[in-house]
Design an enzyme around this catalytic site. Structure first.
Site, short mmCIF file in Angstrom:
data_model
loop_
_atom_site.label_atom_id
_atom_site.label_comp_id
_atom_site.label_asym_id
_atom_site.label_seq_id
_atom_site.Cartn_x
_atom_site.Cartn_y
_atom_site.Cartn_z
N GLY A 1 -6.54 45.17 -10.15
CA GLY A 1 -6.57 45.84 -11.44
C GLY A 1 -5.26 46.51 -11.79
CB SER A 2 -4.32 48.64 -14.67
OG SER A 2 -5.45 49.47 -14.60
CE LYS B 1 -8.51 61.35 -13.77
NZ LYS B 1 -8.39 60.17 -14.66
N1 LIG Z 1 -5.64 52.53 -14.16
C1 LIG Z 1 -5.12 53.71 -13.93
O1 LIG Z 1 -4.31 54.22 -14.72
C2 LIG Z 1 -5.50 54.47 -12.71
C3 LIG Z 1 -6.66 54.14 -11.99
N2 LIG Z 1 -6.98 54.86 -10.89
C4 LIG Z 1 -8.21 54.56 -10.15
O2 LIG Z 1 -8.02 53.35 -9.43
C5 LIG Z 1 -9.28 52.72 -9.24
C6 LIG Z 1 -9.11 51.27 -9.62
O3 LIG Z 1 -8.91 51.32 -10.98
P1 LIG Z 1 -8.09 50.26 -11.83
O4 LIG Z 1 -7.18 49.41 -10.98
O5 LIG Z 1 -7.49 51.02 -12.95
O6 LIG Z 1 -9.33 49.42 -12.36
P2 LIG Z 1 -9.34 48.10 -13.24
O7 LIG Z 1 -10.60 48.11 -14.03
O8 LIG Z 1 -8.03 47.98 -13.93
O9 LIG Z 1 -9.43 46.95 -12.12
C7 LIG Z 1 -10.46 46.99 -11.16
C8 LIG Z 1 -10.17 45.86 -10.19
O10 LIG Z 1 -11.13 45.93 -9.13
C9 LIG Z 1 -11.65 44.62 -8.92
N3 LIG Z 1 -12.99 44.69 -8.32
C10 LIG Z 1 -14.09 45.26 -8.83
N4 LIG Z 1 -15.13 45.06 -7.99
C11 LIG Z 1 -14.66 44.35 -6.93
C12 LIG Z 1 -15.23 43.84 -5.73
N5 LIG Z 1 -16.52 44.02 -5.47
N6 LIG Z 1 -14.44 43.15 -4.86
C13 LIG Z 1 -13.13 42.97 -5.14
N7 LIG Z 1 -12.52 43.43 -6.26
C14 LIG Z 1 -13.29 44.12 -7.14
C15 LIG Z 1 -11.67 44.00 -10.30
O11 LIG Z 1 -11.75 42.61 -10.19
C16 LIG Z 1 -10.34 44.48 -10.85
O12 LIG Z 1 -9.31 43.62 -10.44
C17 LIG Z 1 -10.28 53.49 -10.11
O13 LIG Z 1 -11.08 54.33 -9.32
C18 LIG Z 1 -9.39 54.34 -11.02
O14 LIG Z 1 -10.01 55.57 -11.37
C19 LIG Z 1 -6.20 55.88 -10.42
C20 LIG Z 1 -5.06 56.24 -11.09
C21 LIG Z 1 -4.64 55.57 -12.28
O1 LIG Z 2 -6.70 58.35 -13.51
C1 LIG Z 2 -6.01 57.90 -14.40
C2 LIG Z 2 -4.67 58.48 -14.72
O2 LIG Z 2 -4.30 59.45 -13.79
C3 LIG Z 2 -6.49 56.79 -15.26
O3 LIG Z 2 -7.49 57.33 -16.05
P1 LIG Z 2 -8.60 56.35 -16.64
O4 LIG Z 2 -9.37 55.81 -15.47
O5 LIG Z 2 -9.40 57.24 -17.57
O6 LIG Z 2 -7.85 55.26 -17.35
#
Ligand SMILES: NC(=O)C1=CN([C@@H]2O[C@H](COP(=O)(O)OP(=O)(O)OC[C@H]3O[C@@H](n4cnc5c(N)ncnc54)[C@H](O)[C@@H]3O)[C@@H](O)[C@H]2O)C=CC1
Ligand SMILES: O=C(CO)COP(=O)(O)O
Length: 342
Positions: A11-12, A190
């Site tokens: 993911g991102s 948050k």
């Molecule tokens: N995007 C952001 O700006 C930030 C995100 N985070 C945290 O990071 C964590 C991940 O978030 P993102 O990368 O942003 O989410 P996202 O929604 O961008 O991507 C999630 C990823 O996890 C994968 N995934 C989901 N279920 C899965 C499984 N069962 N097996 C393998 N892969 C699986 C999806 O395919 C996807 O590639 C979250 O808890 C988020 O709160 C923390 C800081 C910043």
């Molecule tokens: O945790 C994050 C930035 O610090 C990303 O927030 P969101 O999951 O609400 O996009």
């Protein structure tokens, strides 16, 4: 020293972190389920679904081979949404060794039982070299090279130093904390208030109201976290105030966008479905309101949002509950002496 690192999650955020470490010269494998995504990243250097405008370092290796990615790594970052975190960690447990360092970057609670992601990591019998990463870390801004501060929390100094060594760059600065509980709770909590603020913004409330909501959000977050063993001072740092400001004011936040969509008339399913990425705040809200009820913790904003999202209450109830609830101290973690003078 150059390290071999595995980032779990395509993911991102996983992609943004993997790219920083690849640029820093470390050997980085980013594991993801989706074969097409693996092929796209390795062939084009782009993760078009999650970070379409961020050319990735050519040495960043995407892979769907979990065993190889874990076996070859000395450090594992878990960037998997909380709903799937436990099942992925269970898959890697047989691949762990005592020297491996495990870092959770996930901001949420295990939906299967009230526990944080680091609690899930700690259940493995092989390594307890565990840390959490949190802070105002909007992935798209990190990928765009915007100056960013993050905080790594662990009781293990070597774990904190490893994360700094892997991630520190001219645009990404990593601070240290020993308060894992506080940093991890701040990052999860948050997201509730990002939904509240997105919703308030959709209703065109003024800056006074937004500032009041964010300040009272910080009070609720820290009240809950201190009850579960956090240091209240942690909430003055990047994981608390820093992430609250970023997530409560930016449309880049998925949780903020869920709140804005709801304030614009969408129901919860439409709002979440329209985001196409994880919005951790919805599950967090359910679990936190339940726990606050059990432990008698005063959280009017979270409770009001829960009634709005899950019990079809009216919006006024949310704003109203904040304005008319029992009057609380502005700052409740001052000493009793200071309180009596406020
Ligand atoms: N995007 C952001 O700006 C930030 C995100 N985070 C945290 O990071 C964590 C991940 O978030 P993102 O990368 O942003 O989410 P996202 O929604 O961008 O991507 C999630 C990823 O996890 C994968 N995934 C989901 N279920 C899965 C499984 N069962 N097996 C393998 N892969 C699986 C999806 O395919 C996807 O590639 C979250 O808890 C988020 O709160 C923390 C800081 C910043
Ligand atoms: O945790 C994050 C930035 O610090 C990303 O927030 P969101 O999951 O609400 O996009």
């Amino acid at each position: 020293m150059k390290h071999s690192v595995c980032v779990l999650g395509g993911g991102s955020f996983g992609t943004a972190l993997a790219n920083i470490m690849a640029k820093n010269g470390h050997q980085v494998s980013q594991w993801m389920r989706n074969e097409e995504q693996v092929e796209e990243i390795n062939l084009t250097g782009l993760n078009s679904r999650y970070l379409p405008n961020a050319p990735l370092h050519r040495e960043l290796l995407a892979t769907s081979n979990l065993e190889q990615a874990i076996r070859d790594s000395d450090t594992v970052f878990v960037s998997i949404p909380s709903k799937s975190f436990e099942q992925v960690v269970q898959r890697i447990e047989p691949l762990l060794t005592a020297d491996k360092i495990l870092i959770s970057t996930t901001k949420g609670f295990n939906p299967n039982r009230f526990e944080l992601m680091s609690d899930v990591l700690r259940r493995n019998p092989i390594t307890q070299r565990i840390g959490v990463l949190s802070g105002p870390n909007l992935a798209k801004e990190i990928a765009a090279g915007q100056m960013t501060g993050s905080v790594v929390a662990s009781s293990d100094d070597q774990v904190r130093q490893r994360v700094i060594e892997l991630l520190k760059s001219p645009t990404f600065r990593v601070y240290e904390s020993k308060d894992s509980k506080g940093v991890e709770l701040a990052g999860a909590l948050k997201n509730i208030y990002a939904i509240v603020c997105g919703l308030a913004k959709a209703l065109n409330v003024g800056e006074n109201t937004m500032s009041m909501i964010m300040t009272r959000s910080l009070a609720e977050m820290s009240r809950f976290a201190v009850h579960f063993g956090a240091n209240p001072m942690t909430f003055l740092g990047l994981a608390g105030m820093g992430d609250l400001i970023a997530t409560c004011t930016s449309p880049l936040s998925r949780n903020y966008r869920v709140g804005f969509a709801i304030g614009s008339g969408q129901d919860l399913n439409e709002a979440v479905g329209g985001i196409g990425e994880v919005a951790e705040g919805v599950n967090t809200l359910k679990m936190v309101v339940d726990e606050a009820q059990k432990h008698g913790l005063y959280m009017p904003l979270a409770k009001g949002l829960s009634k709005l999202l899950f019990d079809n209450a009216k919006l006024e109830s949310l704003i109203g509950s904040m304005m008319t609830g029992e009057q609380k101290w502005d700052v409740e973690f001052a000493t009793n002496e200071e309180n009596s003078n406020v």
